[in-house]
Design a protein around this motif. Structure first.
Motif, PDB file in Angstrom:
ATOM      1  N   PHE A 214      22.595  75.222   6.678  1.00 31.60           N
ATOM      2  CA  PHE A 214      22.073  75.866   5.488  1.00 31.60           C
ATOM      3  C   PHE A 214      21.555  74.850   4.476  1.00 31.60           C
ATOM      4  O   PHE A 214      21.920  73.685   4.491  1.00 31.60           O
ATOM      5  N   ASP A 215      20.724  75.322   3.569  1.00 36.89           N
ATOM      6  CA  ASP A 215      20.228  74.530   2.447  1.00 36.89           C
ATOM      7  C   ASP A 215      21.328  74.503   1.387  1.00 36.89           C
ATOM      8  O   ASP A 215      21.445  75.415   0.579  1.00 36.89           O
ATOM      9  N   ILE A 216      22.159  73.466   1.422  1.00 30.95           N
ATOM     10  CA  ILE A 216      23.334  73.387   0.552  1.00 30.95           C
ATOM     11  C   ILE A 216      22.935  73.384  -0.918  1.00 30.95           C
ATOM     12  O   ILE A 216      23.528  74.098  -1.726  1.00 30.95           O
ATOM     13  N   GLU A 217      21.931  72.602  -1.274  1.00 34.84           N
ATOM     14  CA  GLU A 217      21.509  72.560  -2.674  1.00 34.84           C
ATOM     15  C   GLU A 217      21.013  73.938  -3.115  1.00 34.84           C
ATOM     16  O   GLU A 217      21.283  74.372  -4.233  1.00 34.84           O
ATOM     17  N   GLY A 218      20.292  74.631  -2.246  1.00 34.94           N
ATOM     18  CA  GLY A 218      19.831  75.987  -2.562  1.00 34.94           C
ATOM     19  C   GLY A 218      20.993  76.944  -2.759  1.00 34.94           C
ATOM     20  O   GLY A 218      20.972  77.785  -3.669  1.00 34.94           O
TER      21      GLY A 218
ATOM     22  N   ILE B 294      24.047  76.169  -3.746  1.00 27.36           N
ATOM     23  CA  ILE B 294      24.687  75.829  -5.023  1.00 27.36           C
ATOM     24  C   ILE B 294      23.853  76.362  -6.186  1.00 27.36           C
ATOM     25  O   ILE B 294      24.394  76.962  -7.125  1.00 27.36           O
ATOM     26  N   THR B 295      22.550  76.198  -6.121  1.00 29.66           N
ATOM     27  CA  THR B 295      21.659  76.682  -7.177  1.00 29.66           C
ATOM     28  C   THR B 295      21.739  78.203  -7.315  1.00 29.66           C
ATOM     29  O   THR B 295      21.818  78.739  -8.424  1.00 29.66           O
ATOM     30  N   ARG B 296      21.728  78.914  -6.172  1.00 24.69           N
ATOM     31  CA  ARG B 296      21.800  80.383  -6.225  1.00 24.69           C
ATOM     32  C   ARG B 296      23.166  80.864  -6.714  1.00 24.69           C
ATOM     33  O   ARG B 296      23.248  81.860  -7.449  1.00 24.69           O
ATOM     34  N   LEU B 297      24.234  80.160  -6.326  1.00 25.95           N
ATOM     35  CA  LEU B 297      25.561  80.508  -6.842  1.00 25.95           C
ATOM     36  C   LEU B 297      25.591  80.349  -8.359  1.00 25.95           C
ATOM     37  O   LEU B 297      26.059  81.246  -9.073  1.00 25.95           O
ATOM     38  N   LYS B 298      25.089  79.228  -8.853  1.00 22.45           N
ATOM     39  CA  LYS B 298      25.072  78.996 -10.295  1.00 22.45           C
ATOM     40  C   LYS B 298      24.269  80.076 -11.023  1.00 22.45           C
ATOM     41  O   LYS B 298      24.714  80.620 -12.035  1.00 22.45           O
ATOM     42  N   GLY B 299      23.091  80.371 -10.501  1.00 22.26           N
ATOM     43  CA  GLY B 299      22.254  81.386 -11.138  1.00 22.26           C
ATOM     44  C   GLY B 299      22.905  82.763 -11.118  1.00 22.26           C
ATOM     45  O   GLY B 299      22.900  83.481 -12.114  1.00 22.26           O
TER      46      GLY B 299
ATOM     47  N   ILE C 155      29.273  72.935   3.690  1.00 23.14           N
ATOM     48  CA  ILE C 155      29.967  73.792   2.732  1.00 23.14           C
ATOM     49  C   ILE C 155      31.058  74.554   3.461  1.00 23.14           C
ATOM     50  O   ILE C 155      30.901  74.887   4.638  1.00 23.14           O
ATOM     51  N   SER C 156      32.150  74.809   2.795  1.00 21.31           N
ATOM     52  CA  SER C 156      33.228  75.590   3.386  1.00 21.31           C
ATOM     53  C   SER C 156      32.794  77.051   3.465  1.00 21.31           C
ATOM     54  O   SER C 156      32.578  77.700   2.443  1.00 21.31           O
ATOM     55  N   MET C 157      32.647  77.561   4.688  1.00 21.52           N
ATOM     56  CA  MET C 157      32.264  78.971   4.851  1.00 21.52           C
ATOM     57  C   MET C 157      33.348  79.884   4.287  1.00 21.52           C
ATOM     58  O   MET C 157      33.051  80.928   3.721  1.00 21.52           O
ATOM     59  N   ASP C 158      34.616  79.490   4.440  1.00 29.06           N
ATOM     60  CA  ASP C 158      35.714  80.293   3.890  1.00 29.06           C
ATOM     61  C   ASP C 158      35.545  80.452   2.381  1.00 29.06           C
ATOM     62  O   ASP C 158      35.631  81.560   1.847  1.00 29.06           O
ATOM     63  N   LEU C 159      35.299  79.344   1.712  1.00 32.96           N
ATOM     64  CA  LEU C 159      35.147  79.378   0.260  1.00 32.96           C
ATOM     65  C   LEU C 159      33.898  80.153  -0.144  1.00 32.96           C
ATOM     66  O   LEU C 159      33.932  80.956  -1.070  1.00 32.96           O
ATOM     67  N   LEU C 160      32.799  79.931   0.561  1.00 35.16           N
ATOM     68  CA  LEU C 160      31.549  80.612   0.238  1.00 35.16           C
ATOM     69  C   LEU C 160      31.678  82.129   0.384  1.00 35.16           C
ATOM     70  O   LEU C 160      31.337  82.888  -0.526  1.00 35.16           O
ATOM     71  N   VAL C 161      32.204  82.569   1.508  1.00 34.18           N
ATOM     72  CA  VAL C 161      32.366  84.008   1.733  1.00 34.18           C
ATOM     73  C   VAL C 161      33.366  84.590   0.738  1.00 34.18           C
ATOM     74  O   VAL C 161      33.143  85.655   0.161  1.00 34.18           O
ATOM     75  N   GLY C 162      34.460  83.875   0.510  1.00 33.03           N
ATOM     76  CA  GLY C 162      35.457  84.344  -0.459  1.00 33.03           C
ATOM     77  C   GLY C 162      34.879  84.484  -1.854  1.00 33.03           C
ATOM     78  O   GLY C 162      35.130  85.478  -2.548  1.00 33.03           O
TER      79      GLY C 162
ATOM     80  N   ILE D  29      22.675  84.492  -1.381  1.00 31.85           N
ATOM     81  CA  ILE D  29      23.256  83.177  -1.647  1.00 31.85           C
ATOM     82  C   ILE D  29      22.953  82.214  -0.497  1.00 31.85           C
ATOM     83  O   ILE D  29      22.594  81.069  -0.708  1.00 31.85           O
ATOM     84  N   VAL D  30      23.064  82.696   0.741  1.00 29.84           N
ATOM     85  CA  VAL D  30      22.878  81.820   1.897  1.00 29.84           C
ATOM     86  C   VAL D  30      21.410  81.506   2.155  1.00 29.84           C
ATOM     87  O   VAL D  30      21.044  80.356   2.354  1.00 29.84           O
ATOM     88  N   ASN D  31      20.554  82.532   2.159  1.00 36.76           N
ATOM     89  CA  ASN D  31      19.162  82.258   2.568  1.00 36.76           C
ATOM     90  C   ASN D  31      18.133  82.401   1.451  1.00 36.76           C
ATOM     91  O   ASN D  31      16.956  82.139   1.678  1.00 36.76           O
ATOM     92  N   GLY D  32      18.549  82.831   0.273  1.00 34.13           N
ATOM     93  CA  GLY D  32      17.644  82.881  -0.868  1.00 34.13           C
ATOM     94  C   GLY D  32      16.650  84.014  -0.864  1.00 34.13           C
ATOM     95  O   GLY D  32      15.756  84.052  -1.690  1.00 34.13           O
ATOM     96  N   LYS D  33      16.812  84.946   0.050  1.00 31.49           N
ATOM     97  CA  LYS D  33      15.844  86.047   0.139  1.00 31.49           C
ATOM     98  C   LYS D  33      16.501  87.363  -0.236  1.00 31.49           C
ATOM     99  O   LYS D  33      17.611  87.646   0.173  1.00 31.49           O
ATOM    100  N   ARG D  34      15.776  88.121  -0.999  1.00 37.12           N
ATOM    101  CA  ARG D  34      16.213  89.483  -1.324  1.00 37.12           C
ATOM    102  C   ARG D  34      15.179  90.413  -0.711  1.00 37.12           C
ATOM    103  O   ARG D  34      14.142  90.676  -1.298  1.00 37.12           O
ATOM    104  N   VAL D  35      15.467  90.870   0.481  1.00 38.31           N
ATOM    105  CA  VAL D  35      14.528  91.731   1.190  1.00 38.31           C
ATOM    106  C   VAL D  35      15.236  93.048   1.494  1.00 38.31           C
ATOM    107  O   VAL D  35      15.989  93.139   2.446  1.00 38.31           O
TER     108      VAL D  35
END
Length: 134
Positions: A8-12, A14-19, A49-56, A68-74
């Protein structure tokens, strides 16, 4: 189990989580998702990235894992494995069972499904994993 993934795009992420959580700094994000600020720096350094933490975090903060993962809202598109996982778990057959699980068990179930499913979710796998975590 500490599921990690580097595809995954880790920086993306993190950016989407922050937003999505309306925070700007890493320490604010860390506080919101229940981790140490150094963890976020390590995600960047290791490109993992920890998938456990991300999903949680997505479950607890009610965020769209697909976004959050792929940046797309479709709307209506079901190409992402997370969409398939959630459609399965929130579907008629599993919804009540899934809702009854603790957040920790939900995270374990979703992470394991993600790691073992490939591109398609089988009911047998879901049945087996629900029995395992219940």
């Amino acid at each position: 189990m500490k599921g990690k993934n580097t595809q995954f795009d880790i920086e993306g992420i993190i950016t989407r989580l922050k937003g999505s959580l309306s925070v700007q700094r890493d320490n604010e994000l860390a506080e919101k998702i229940g981790t140490h600020p150094r963890s976020i720096s390590q995600w960047r350094m290791k490109n993992t990235i920890s998938m456990d933490l991300l999903v949680g975090a997505c479950l607890q903060c009610e965020l769209s894992i697909d976004y959050i993962v792929n940046g797309k809202r479709v709307p209506g598109q079901d190409s992402n494995i997370f969409s398939q996982i959630f459609k399965t778990l929130y579907g008629e057959k599993y919804e009540n069972i899934f809702h009854a699980l603790s957040v920790d068990k939900k995270v374990k179930l979703i992470t394991t499904l993600y790691e073992q499913s490939g591109n398609e979710i089988s009911e047998k796998l879901v049945d087996d994993l629900i029995r395992l975590v219940s």
